[in-house]
Motif scaffolding. Structure first.
Motif, PDB file in Angstrom:
ATOM      1  N   ALA A   1       0.833  -1.217   0.000  1.00 22.99           N
ATOM      2  CA  ALA A   1       0.000   0.000   0.000  1.00 22.99           C
ATOM      3  C   ALA A   1       0.865   1.263   0.000  1.00 22.99           C
ATOM      4  N   ARG A   2       2.074   1.178   0.548  1.00 21.16           N
ATOM      5  CA  ARG A   2       2.946   2.357   0.531  1.00 21.16           C
ATOM      6  C   ARG A   2       3.555   2.602  -0.848  1.00 21.16           C
ATOM      7  N   ILE A   3       3.619   1.539  -1.635  1.00 20.20           N
ATOM      8  CA  ILE A   3       4.241   1.664  -2.963  1.00 20.20           C
ATOM      9  C   ILE A   3       3.254   2.201  -4.006  1.00 20.20           C
ATOM     10  N   MET A   4       2.021   1.701  -3.940  1.00 18.31           N
ATOM     11  CA  MET A   4       1.097   1.943  -5.044  1.00 18.31           C
ATOM     12  C   MET A   4       0.788   3.423  -5.325  1.00 18.31           C
ATOM     13  N   PRO A   5       0.822   4.331  -4.321  1.00 23.48           N
ATOM     14  CA  PRO A   5       0.608   5.755  -4.679  1.00 23.48           C
ATOM     15  C   PRO A   5       1.661   6.295  -5.640  1.00 23.48           C
ATOM     16  N   PHE A   6       2.768   5.587  -5.805  1.00 20.21           N
ATOM     17  CA  PHE A   6       3.822   6.097  -6.692  1.00 20.21           C
ATOM     18  C   PHE A   6       3.732   5.519  -8.107  1.00 20.21           C
ATOM     19  N   VAL A   7       2.614   4.859  -8.380  1.00 14.53           N
ATOM     20  CA  VAL A   7       2.393   4.368  -9.743  1.00 14.53           C
ATOM     21  C   VAL A   7       2.200   5.582 -10.654  1.00 14.53           C
ATOM     22  N   ALA A   8       3.086   5.726 -11.616  1.00 14.40           N
ATOM     23  CA  ALA A   8       2.940   6.804 -12.613  1.00 14.40           C
ATOM     24  C   ALA A   8       2.764   6.125 -13.959  1.00 14.40           C
ATOM     25  N   THR A   9       1.919   6.679 -14.808  1.00  6.65           N
ATOM     26  CA  THR A   9       1.712   6.003 -16.101  1.00  6.65           C
ATOM     27  C   THR A   9       3.010   6.018 -16.909  1.00  6.65           C
ATOM     28  N   SER A  10       3.255   4.928 -17.602  1.00 10.49           N
ATOM     29  CA  SER A  10       4.524   4.846 -18.326  1.00 10.49           C
ATOM     30  C   SER A  10       4.429   5.451 -19.725  1.00 10.49           C
ATOM     31  N   GLY A  11       3.227   5.887 -20.141  1.00 13.73           N
ATOM     32  CA  GLY A  11       3.082   6.533 -21.451  1.00 13.73           C
ATOM     33  C   GLY A  11       2.767   5.543 -22.564  1.00 13.73           C
ATOM     34  N   ILE A  12       2.454   6.105 -23.744  1.00  9.74           N
ATOM     35  CA  ILE A  12       1.995   5.280 -24.868  1.00  9.74           C
ATOM     36  C   ILE A  12       2.994   5.372 -26.017  1.00  9.74           C
ATOM     37  N   GLU A  13       3.181   4.259 -26.729  1.00 10.79           N
ATOM     38  CA  GLU A  13       3.942   4.294 -27.979  1.00 10.79           C
ATOM     39  C   GLU A  13       3.250   3.382 -28.989  1.00 10.79           C
ATOM     40  N   ARG A  14       3.572   3.533 -30.261  1.00 11.16           N
ATOM     41  CA  ARG A  14       2.966   2.673 -31.281  1.00 11.16           C
ATOM     42  C   ARG A  14       4.032   1.734 -31.809  1.00 11.16           C
ATOM     43  N   VAL A  15       3.678   0.435 -31.874  1.00 10.21           N
ATOM     44  CA  VAL A  15       4.640  -0.546 -32.386  1.00 10.21           C
ATOM     45  C   VAL A  15       3.981  -1.335 -33.501  1.00 10.21           C
ATOM     46  N   LYS A  16       4.823  -1.932 -34.351  1.00  3.24           N
ATOM     47  CA  LYS A  16       4.292  -2.790 -35.416  1.00  3.24           C
ATOM     48  C   LYS A  16       3.592  -3.978 -34.780  1.00  3.24           C
ATOM     49  N   ILE A  17       2.566  -4.465 -35.455  1.00  2.00           N
ATOM     50  CA  ILE A  17       1.817  -5.608 -34.913  1.00  2.00           C
ATOM     51  C   ILE A  17       2.758  -6.786 -34.643  1.00  2.00           C
ATOM     52  N   THR A  18       3.779  -6.952 -35.482  1.00  2.00           N
ATOM     53  CA  THR A  18       4.709  -8.083 -35.311  1.00  2.00           C
ATOM     54  C   THR A  18       5.568  -7.914 -34.063  1.00  2.00           C
ATOM     55  N   GLU A  19       5.573  -6.718 -33.496  1.00  2.00           N
ATOM     56  CA  GLU A  19       6.361  -6.510 -32.276  1.00  2.00           C
ATOM     57  C   GLU A  19       5.471  -6.317 -31.057  1.00  2.00           C
ATOM     58  N   SER A  20       4.181  -6.594 -31.211  1.00  2.00           N
ATOM     59  CA  SER A  20       3.261  -6.270 -30.111  1.00  2.00           C
ATOM     60  C   SER A  20       3.007  -7.420 -29.143  1.00  2.00           C
ATOM     61  N   ALA A  21       3.485  -8.623 -29.460  1.00  2.00           N
ATOM     62  CA  ALA A  21       3.224  -9.765 -28.567  1.00  2.00           C
ATOM     63  C   ALA A  21       3.799  -9.495 -27.181  1.00  2.00           C
ATOM     64  N   GLY A  22       2.992  -9.761 -26.170  1.00  2.00           N
ATOM     65  CA  GLY A  22       3.447  -9.584 -24.789  1.00  2.00           C
ATOM     66  C   GLY A  22       3.313  -8.156 -24.284  1.00  2.00           C
ATOM     67  N   ARG A  23       2.996  -7.208 -25.188  1.00  4.64           N
ATOM     68  CA  ARG A  23       2.871  -5.815 -24.745  1.00  4.64           C
ATOM     69  C   ARG A  23       1.466  -5.577 -24.182  1.00  4.64           C
ATOM     70  N   ILE A  24       1.285  -4.438 -23.511  1.00  3.72           N
ATOM     71  CA  ILE A  24       0.005  -4.113 -22.892  1.00  3.72           C
ATOM     72  C   ILE A  24      -0.690  -3.058 -23.754  1.00  3.72           C
ATOM     73  N   LEU A  25      -1.925  -3.355 -24.129  1.00  5.78           N
ATOM     74  CA  LEU A  25      -2.680  -2.460 -25.003  1.00  5.78           C
ATOM     75  C   LEU A  25      -2.978  -1.144 -24.272  1.00  5.78           C
ATOM     76  N   ALA A  26      -2.786  -0.022 -24.976  1.00  4.32           N
ATOM     77  CA  ALA A  26      -2.910   1.279 -24.322  1.00  4.32           C
ATOM     78  C   ALA A  26      -4.262   1.953 -24.557  1.00  4.32           C
ATOM     79  N   GLU A  27      -5.050   1.459 -25.498  1.00  9.37           N
ATOM     80  CA  GLU A  27      -6.357   2.076 -25.781  1.00  9.37           C
ATOM     81  C   GLU A  27      -7.395   0.985 -25.994  1.00  9.37           C
TER      82      GLU A  27
END
Ligand SMILES: Nc1nc2c(c(=O)[nH]1)N[C@H]1C(S)=C(S)[C@@H](COP(=O)(O)OP(=O)(O)OC[C@H]3O[C@@H](n4cnc5c(N)ncnc54)[C@H](O)[C@@H]3O)O[C@H]1N2
Ligand code: MOO
Ligand SMILES: [Mg+2]
Length: 424
Positions: A23-49
């Motif tokens: 609980a002391r850690i979670m307030p420091f969650v900051a969004t890591s931001g969005i980037e666009r990658v080729k579909i062939t490089e998207s496996a394992g990534r987290i969808l941003a929209e």
């Protein structure tokens, strides 16, 4: 040897529960931001929209069989004794459009996946037909009635126009990639991977490629952590080891915190003479979050904040280092990636073997999950000491053993946290 013994007051530590530490850690969650990658490089990534369907799917009435597209009414009263002959007026391979209108008494030869002519209301499979040529004209012979709607997949059968296809925060695997490709998303909006620096401490550590020397060991924690970071969705950066000199060490960690999103150190966090991490997490620019957790392994796990960024000082003992990452670093990375539930999933299970060790701290015991009996049973690893490395690989759960003065018997109900396993 240029060693500086640590002098700080690391003996007096206020222990808090693992849940309170999280609980002391979670307030420091900051969004890591969005980037666009080729579909062939998207496996394992987290969808941003969130992704919505730009068209129905299937997009056209699709034949499910190789056969003939016909008008079902033409087969009324059709039988072996009274067969029907329909003139074949068109050939429709997959990917081609019907070229000729189907009128009563005619049929189009059609392949699986091809667009069914608008006038046809059913497809009869090849095996139920016979082809006849009379006077240079090709016919299809049918010997039974064919009901309407056979072997035709309607428009929007799977997805209607505008349907939500994928949720923001989901992990992209084979099924998601299939959706993205189907709907033409060659570039995929994904969360930027949190950049995580890993530094080791300790003069006993050899690089993995170095020959063994007496009294020394190879550094395994930083490689293990790199794997855990990647699997959690971060990008690991293995930095040089931290030297024992406090000022130099402080400078290196400050620089790492300025350059990366998260910094993890391993080792040097207990009360030993060269355990400098306890001193490093104190200072005018550093806010200590905790330096003692009521858990084993990893009671000395420490976390601090500098300029809004988290520094985790994990234990050097491999078992404690592993557990410290899973309980505290993984949820931070998951939170930064926008994962809806960044903590290890918890299950209820039966303990498969006695666990006789007593303890006044909660234990997170590495273990194996068995499902073969139809109910989850968890077996603690035979060697589960904090310093033991070899059984980490055999574990797919952390069994939660609450404080006990008697140990816990086989058959008792326990909670277990599911580990997700390595990705590379
Ligand atoms: N007097 C006390 N001694 C210890 C206590 C205590 O409370 N009082 N706590 C014990 C517990 S519990 C733990 S856990 C360890 C924590 O140790 P540190 O985090 O200070 O780590 P080190 O002293 O640097 O190393 C411990 C152990 O781990 C090995 N190690 C270190 N780094 C790596 C690495 N990168 N890869 C593989 N192995 C590593 C190191 O060689 C040591 O064997 O302290 C207990 N002591
Ligand atoms: O902190 Mo140590 O890992 O409890 O054994
Ligand atoms: Mg130590």
């Amino acid at each position: 040897m240029n060693k500086e013994a640590s002098t700080g007051d690391k003996f007096h530590r206020q222990a808090i529960s693992a849940a309170a530490a999280q609980a002391r850690i979670m307030p420091f969650v900051a969004t890591s931001g969005i980037e666009r990658v080729k579909i062939t490089e998207s496996a394992g990534r987290i969808l941003a929209e969130d992704i919505y369907a730009p068209h129905p799917y299937p997009y056209f009435r699709r034949s499910g069989m190789d056969g003939y597209a016909i008008i079902s009414g033409d087969t009324q009263n059709c039988s072996a004794e009274q067969p029907v002959l329909l003139e074949v007026v068109d050939q429709i391979p997959c990917g081609s459009l019907p070229a000729i209108q189907i009128l009563p008494g005619t049929a189009a030869r059609i392949m699986t996946g091809a667009k069914v002519p608008d006038e046809a209301d059913t497809v009869v499979m090849l095996e139920m037909t016979e082809q006849k040529v009379q006077d240079g004209v090709t016919y299809v012979k049918l010997i039974r009635e064919i009901p309407p709607g056979k072997n035709i997949t309607p428009v929007g059968f799977e997805v209607a126009d505008g349907d939500k296809l994928l949720d923001k925060g989901c992990k992209i695997s084979a099924g998601e990639i299939s959706v993205l490709a189907t709907f033409g998303l060659a570039e995929v909006p994904v969360m930027r991977r949190p950049q995580v620096a890993v530094l080791s401490t300790g003069s006993e550590l050899l690089k993995v490629e170095e020959p063994l020397q007496d009294g020394k060991i190879r550094n395994s924690n930083t490689y293990m952590l790199a794997c855990q970071i990647a699997e959690a969705g971060g990008e690991p950066h293995l930095l040089e080891a931290i030297p024992d000199q406090l000022d130099r060490a402080r400078q290196i960690i400050s620089e790492a915190l300025a350059s990366y999103d998260i910094v993890i150190t391993t080792g040097g966090v207990s009360v030993g003479d060269y355990d400098i991490m306890a001193d490093l997490v104190k200072g005018p620019d550093v806010e200590l979050l905790f330096n003692k957790v009521m858990m084993r392994p990893g009671s000395v796990t420490t976390a601090a904040v500098q300029d809004g960024k988290l520094l985790f000082a994990l234990s050097g003992n491999p078992g404690a280092c592993f557990v410290g990452f899973e309980l505290f670093v993984r949820p931070l990375i998951g939170g930064m990636l926008g994962r809806p539930q960044p903590f290890l999933p918890e299950i209820e299970a039966e303990l498969g073997a006695d666990y006789p060790k007593i303890n006044n701290f909660t234990r997170f015991v590495r273990g194996r999950l068995e499902l073969s009996t139809g109910k989850p049973v968890v077996y603690p690893a035979l060697l589960d000491e904090s310093s033991v490395m070899i059984t980490i690989k055999d574990s797919d759960v952390l069994i939660v053993i609450p404080p006990t003065t008697t140990g816990i018997q086989a058959g008792e109900k326990v909670k277990a946290l599911k580990l997700s396993g390595a990705a590379w």
